[in-house]
Write a protein that holds these residues in place. Structure first.
Motif, short mmCIF file in Angstrom:
data_model
loop_
_atom_site.label_atom_id
_atom_site.label_comp_id
_atom_site.label_asym_id
_atom_site.label_seq_id
_atom_site.Cartn_x
_atom_site.Cartn_y
_atom_site.Cartn_z
N ASN B 139 0.82 -1.20 0.00
CA ASN B 139 0.00 0.00 0.00
C ASN B 139 0.86 1.26 0.00
O ASN B 139 0.55 2.23 -0.68
CB ASN B 139 -0.92 0.01 1.22
CG ASN B 139 -2.00 -1.04 1.10
OD1 ASN B 139 -2.35 -1.44 -0.01
ND2 ASN B 139 -2.51 -1.50 2.23
N ALA B 140 1.96 1.21 0.76
CA ALA B 140 2.81 2.40 0.88
C ALA B 140 3.39 2.83 -0.46
O ALA B 140 3.59 4.01 -0.71
CB ALA B 140 3.94 2.14 1.88
N VAL B 141 3.66 1.85 -1.34
CA VAL B 141 4.21 2.23 -2.65
C VAL B 141 3.11 2.25 -3.72
O VAL B 141 3.41 2.34 -4.92
CB VAL B 141 5.37 1.30 -3.11
CG1 VAL B 141 6.56 1.45 -2.19
CG2 VAL B 141 4.91 -0.15 -3.18
N ALA B 163 10.72 -3.48 -5.71
CA ALA B 163 12.05 -3.73 -5.18
C ALA B 163 12.30 -2.88 -3.93
O ALA B 163 12.88 -3.35 -2.95
CB ALA B 163 13.11 -3.43 -6.24
N ILE B 164 11.82 -1.63 -3.96
CA ILE B 164 12.01 -0.75 -2.81
C ILE B 164 11.14 -1.21 -1.63
O ILE B 164 11.61 -1.28 -0.49
CB ILE B 164 11.71 0.71 -3.21
CG1 ILE B 164 12.84 1.20 -4.14
CG2 ILE B 164 11.61 1.61 -1.98
CD1 ILE B 164 12.57 2.53 -4.79
N ALA B 165 9.89 -1.57 -1.94
CA ALA B 165 9.02 -2.07 -0.87
C ALA B 165 9.61 -3.32 -0.24
O ALA B 165 9.59 -3.49 0.98
CB ALA B 165 7.63 -2.38 -1.43
N ARG B 166 10.18 -4.19 -1.07
CA ARG B 166 10.78 -5.42 -0.56
C ARG B 166 11.94 -5.11 0.38
O ARG B 166 12.08 -5.71 1.45
CB ARG B 166 11.25 -6.28 -1.73
CG ARG B 166 11.91 -7.58 -1.33
CD ARG B 166 12.25 -8.44 -2.53
NE ARG B 166 13.27 -7.83 -3.37
CZ ARG B 166 13.75 -8.39 -4.48
NH1 ARG B 166 13.29 -9.56 -4.88
NH2 ARG B 166 14.66 -7.78 -5.19
N ALA B 167 12.77 -4.13 -0.02
CA ALA B 167 13.92 -3.78 0.80
C ALA B 167 13.48 -3.18 2.14
O ALA B 167 14.06 -3.48 3.18
CB ALA B 167 14.83 -2.81 0.05
N PHE B 168 12.44 -2.34 2.12
CA PHE B 168 11.97 -1.72 3.37
C PHE B 168 11.22 -2.71 4.25
O PHE B 168 11.27 -2.61 5.48
CB PHE B 168 11.05 -0.53 3.05
CG PHE B 168 11.79 0.77 2.88
CD1 PHE B 168 12.30 1.14 1.64
CD2 PHE B 168 11.99 1.64 3.94
CE1 PHE B 168 12.97 2.34 1.46
CE2 PHE B 168 12.66 2.84 3.78
CZ PHE B 168 13.16 3.19 2.54
N MET B 192 8.76 8.74 -7.49
CA MET B 192 9.48 7.72 -6.72
C MET B 192 10.31 8.34 -5.60
O MET B 192 10.48 7.75 -4.54
CB MET B 192 10.40 6.91 -7.64
CG MET B 192 9.69 5.98 -8.58
SD MET B 192 8.67 4.77 -7.74
CE MET B 192 9.89 3.94 -6.75
N HIS B 193 10.87 9.55 -5.86
CA HIS B 193 11.61 10.23 -4.80
C HIS B 193 10.71 10.45 -3.59
O HIS B 193 11.12 10.24 -2.45
CB HIS B 193 12.13 11.59 -5.31
CG HIS B 193 13.17 11.45 -6.37
ND1 HIS B 193 13.43 12.44 -7.28
CD2 HIS B 193 14.00 10.44 -6.67
CE1 HIS B 193 14.38 12.04 -8.11
NE2 HIS B 193 14.74 10.83 -7.76
N ILE B 194 9.49 10.88 -3.87
CA ILE B 194 8.54 11.12 -2.78
C ILE B 194 8.23 9.80 -2.06
O ILE B 194 8.19 9.75 -0.83
CB ILE B 194 7.24 11.74 -3.34
CG1 ILE B 194 7.55 13.01 -4.15
CG2 ILE B 194 6.26 12.04 -2.22
CD1 ILE B 194 8.04 14.18 -3.35
N LEU B 199 8.62 6.41 2.79
CA LEU B 199 9.00 5.18 3.51
C LEU B 199 10.01 5.49 4.60
O LEU B 199 9.95 4.94 5.70
CB LEU B 199 9.57 4.16 2.51
CG LEU B 199 8.56 3.51 1.59
CD1 LEU B 199 9.26 2.76 0.47
CD2 LEU B 199 7.67 2.55 2.37
N TRP B 200 10.93 6.37 4.28
CA TRP B 200 11.96 6.76 5.25
C TRP B 200 11.30 7.42 6.45
O TRP B 200 11.62 7.16 7.60
CB TRP B 200 12.93 7.71 4.53
CG TRP B 200 14.12 8.17 5.28
CD1 TRP B 200 15.08 7.40 5.87
CD2 TRP B 200 14.50 9.54 5.52
NE1 TRP B 200 16.04 8.19 6.43
CE2 TRP B 200 15.71 9.51 6.23
CE3 TRP B 200 13.94 10.77 5.18
CZ2 TRP B 200 16.38 10.66 6.61
CZ3 TRP B 200 14.62 11.91 5.55
CH2 TRP B 200 15.82 11.86 6.27
N ASN B 201 10.32 8.29 6.19
CA ASN B 201 9.59 8.97 7.26
C ASN B 201 8.75 8.01 8.08
O ASN B 201 8.56 8.20 9.28
CB ASN B 201 8.67 10.04 6.67
CG ASN B 201 9.45 11.29 6.31
OD1 ASN B 201 10.42 11.63 6.98
ND2 ASN B 201 9.04 11.96 5.26
N MET B 202 8.24 6.96 7.42
CA MET B 202 7.40 5.99 8.11
C MET B 202 8.11 5.39 9.31
O MET B 202 7.49 4.99 10.28
CB MET B 202 7.01 4.88 7.13
CG MET B 202 5.52 4.68 6.97
SD MET B 202 5.11 3.75 5.48
CE MET B 202 5.53 2.09 5.90
#
Ligand code: ADP
Ligand code: MG
Lengths: 305, 282
Positions: B139-141, B163-168, B192-194, B199-202
């Motif tokens: 959902n986040a991505v 790939a980013i969701a998987r890493a996080f 994607m930057h946002i 995710l970082w903020n999460m």
């Protein structure tokens, strides 16, 4: 397909064709409104497929007719020493009309003979597969094991099935089991080699995923190695069953008793070339069916890359 | 557009005095048929927890090589990488890696790709919880409606999101991203930057992010510091550039700030000074 489209292209300017195209579009739009665009697209794809299917079946038929003509000519030149298509067809329909009769040891219907052969083929092929896949995975994933075992594979692989027959006889003391043995030992290699090749060609990317996310051995095997290698394995199985089906005829000619190979040999001894040719046709068609079966499995397990 | 989104979040929680990541005198060499090839040497870098660092440099200067060494995929010839004081011995789930070519498993759906990673890393978590984690990151991505599709059925931008969701989703301390947005068009890249910052903020900006890029504006928008590499072979760090822009940053507004322009011009001069017409005559 090609000539048809280019033809319609050149005719596009013609009034009648234009009207026809307009009607076709209208009909498509109506159908889309009633059944949805997806349905119409499916319908069009199916039509195109049946069109292609019909076309290639017709061409195949042309090929077989040509073969029959050549066959008939040879038969005519040899004064029917080689029986012609018509005589053979007569015997073949006779064989197929009563395939299950059983008049004692040397006189059984074609279906019964095929049944014996199938059991042998699948036993030998099954044992071969059970050994070939794990061994192939081992060889493909461990370079050292590959270096140790591959020379042996390369020496044994080209050996004719007939050369293995005496070994089978000595080991199992029974001709039918020796037949299964030679099927096993010759149909082993394609599966083994394809499995090993598949495992060895797993991309570094996939391996890195396993390393980065700490996959256990079991997870790597079931979630990466097998899914990636499966199409290769199935290709191997397709080639292996082809070999097994080739070998069974030779094996049963040697071992005698039952099976399609024995049937061929027995028909030759009974001087019925019609039966031999009929058996050849049946063997060919069954081989083709095996091939088709595994080809459709290949398609089923091919994942989107 | 999402580009204009302003992210209202607490400022980073950085522990004082303790380095999250230390790279000490790192040298990496490859055995080649022509003998030893030194890719990078004399790499020294200290990173605080919650920092976002970009590594920027010309193609082939050894950016991926450094990231792979931190990831534990290759062994240094000299020097070491310390994570929370411990030397890297191999790959581990404390680091979430986003590979240059997505590296999704093509036979699994979006959901399964993330699930298998979560399942492998979070061993003590119940299956129900694992499913919830996967759903949360999908959902986040923004891939909820695509979760049952195969990688071959989604666009490059979506694959990158997976790939980013998987890493996080494996909740790593460090995120190592190798040109994560390199193959994307400008618009997708911006959104994607946002996503990345979201995710970082999460996680209260607690994750340390190291990212390889060759896009100067991307590096400025995302990073606290930018590591500029010299050209290879035997490349090393040319300069570490601080980005003194307040977070949350707004992509539209920072472009006019003097600090942004100064940083960008400085980076351009660092990366481009060697390129003149004369260089093309070689
Ligand atoms: N496995 C390897 N073997 C030999 N040389 C390599 C290997 N990996 C990378 N290199 C070399 O190291 C240098 C840096 O590569 P890389 O880190 O991929 O560059 P970048 O990611 O900055 O484009 C290049 O010259 C590349 O050819
Ligand atoms: Mg790279």
């Amino acid at each position: 397909m090609k000539p048809a489209t280019s033809l319609s292209h050149t005719l596009k300017g013609h009034t009648i064709i234009r009207v026809a195209i307009a009607y076709k579009l209208l009909a498509e739009r109506k159908l889309s409104k009633i059944f949805g665009t997806k349905f119409v697209r499916l319908l069009k794809a199916m039509l195109a497929m049946t069109h292609q299917g019909v076309q290639s079946s017709l061409l195949a038929l042309v090929g077989f007719l040509l073969l029959c003509v050549v066959w008939h000519l040879i038969s005519w030149f040899t004064k029917e020493e080689l029986p012609g298509p018509v005589a053979t067809l007569k015997v073949l329909t006779q064989m197929l009309s009563n395939p299950f009769y059983d008049n004692g040891p040397n006189d059984k219907g074609i279906a019964i003979q095929l049944w014996y052969s199938m059991i042998r083929v699948f036993t030998g092929f099954g044992i071969g597969t059970l050994i070939a896949i794990p061994l192939g995975i081992l060889i493909g994933s461990q370079p050292i094991i590959k270096k140790i075992l591959y020379p042996i594979v390369n020496v044994l692989k080209p050996v004719s099935p007939l050369a293995w027959f005496p070994i089978g006889l000595a080991a199992f003391k029974s001709a039918p089991n020796a037949t299964i043995f030679i099927i096993y030992i010759t149909s082993l290699w394609p599966t083994l080699i394809n499995t090993a090749f598949g495992v060895a060609s797993i991309p570094q990317d996939h391996k890195n995923v396993a390393r980065a996310f700490g996959f256990s051995r079991y997870k790597y095997l079931t979630k990466i190695l097998i899914p990636y290698t499966l199409p290769h394995i199935i290709t191997g199985l397709r080639l292996s069953i082809g070999v097994a089906w080739l070998v069974i005829v030779a094996g049963e000619m040697l071992s005698g008793g039952t099976g399609i190979g024995f049937f061929v040999w027995d028909s030759w001894n009974a001087l019925s070339l019609e039966k031999v040719i009929s058996a050849i046709l049946i063997i060919g068609i069954i081989g083709l069916l095996f091939d088709k079966l595994f080809t459709s499995l290949e398609k089923l397990f091919a994942y989107g890359k | 557009m999402e580009n204009n989104l302003v992210l209202e979040m607490p400022s980073p929680t950085v522990k004082n005095g303790e380095w999250s990541m230390q790279i000490r005198n790192l040298k990496i060499a490859f055995d080649t048929p022509k003998g030893e090839f030194v890719a990078v040497k004399n790499i020294n870098l200290n990173v605080k927890q919650g920092e976002i660092i970009s590594i920027i440099g010309h193609s082939g200067c050894g950016k991926s090589t450094i990231l792979n060494a931190i990831g534990g995929f290759i062994k240094p010839a000299k020097g070491e990488v310390l994570l929370s004081g411990q030397p890297v011995k191999g790959p581990g789930p404390d680091r979430g890696f986003v590979f240059q070519h997505y590296s999704l498993l093509p036979w699994f759906s979006v959901y399964k790709n993330i699930f298998e990673a979560v399942d492998s890393v979070l061993k003590k978590v119940s299956k129900e919880e694992k499913k919830q984690i996967v759903e949360r990151y999908i959902n986040a991505v923004g891939l909820a409606s695509h979760k049952h599709k195969l990688p071959s059925e989604i666009s490059g931008g979506m694959k990158q999101r997976v790939a980013i969701a998987r890493a996080f989703a494996i909740n790593p301390k460090y995120l190592l991203l190798d040109e994560p947005f390199g193959a994307l068009d400008a618009l997708t890249k911006s959104s994607m930057h946002i996503e990345l910052l979201k995710l970082w903020n999460m996680d209260n900006r607690s994750k340390t992010i190291l990212m390889v890029t060759h896009d100067i504006e991307e590096a400025i928008f995302l990073s606290d510091r930018i590591v500029v590499m010299t050209n290879g072979p035997a490349a090393t760090i040319r300069e570490i550039v601080e980005v003194n822009l307040q977070r949350p940053r707004n992509k539209k507004e920072i472009a006019h700030e003097p600090e942004y322009i100064r940083t960008r011009d400085h980076l351009i001069s660092l990366l481009m000074d060697k390129v003149s017409i004369l260089d093309y005559k070689k």
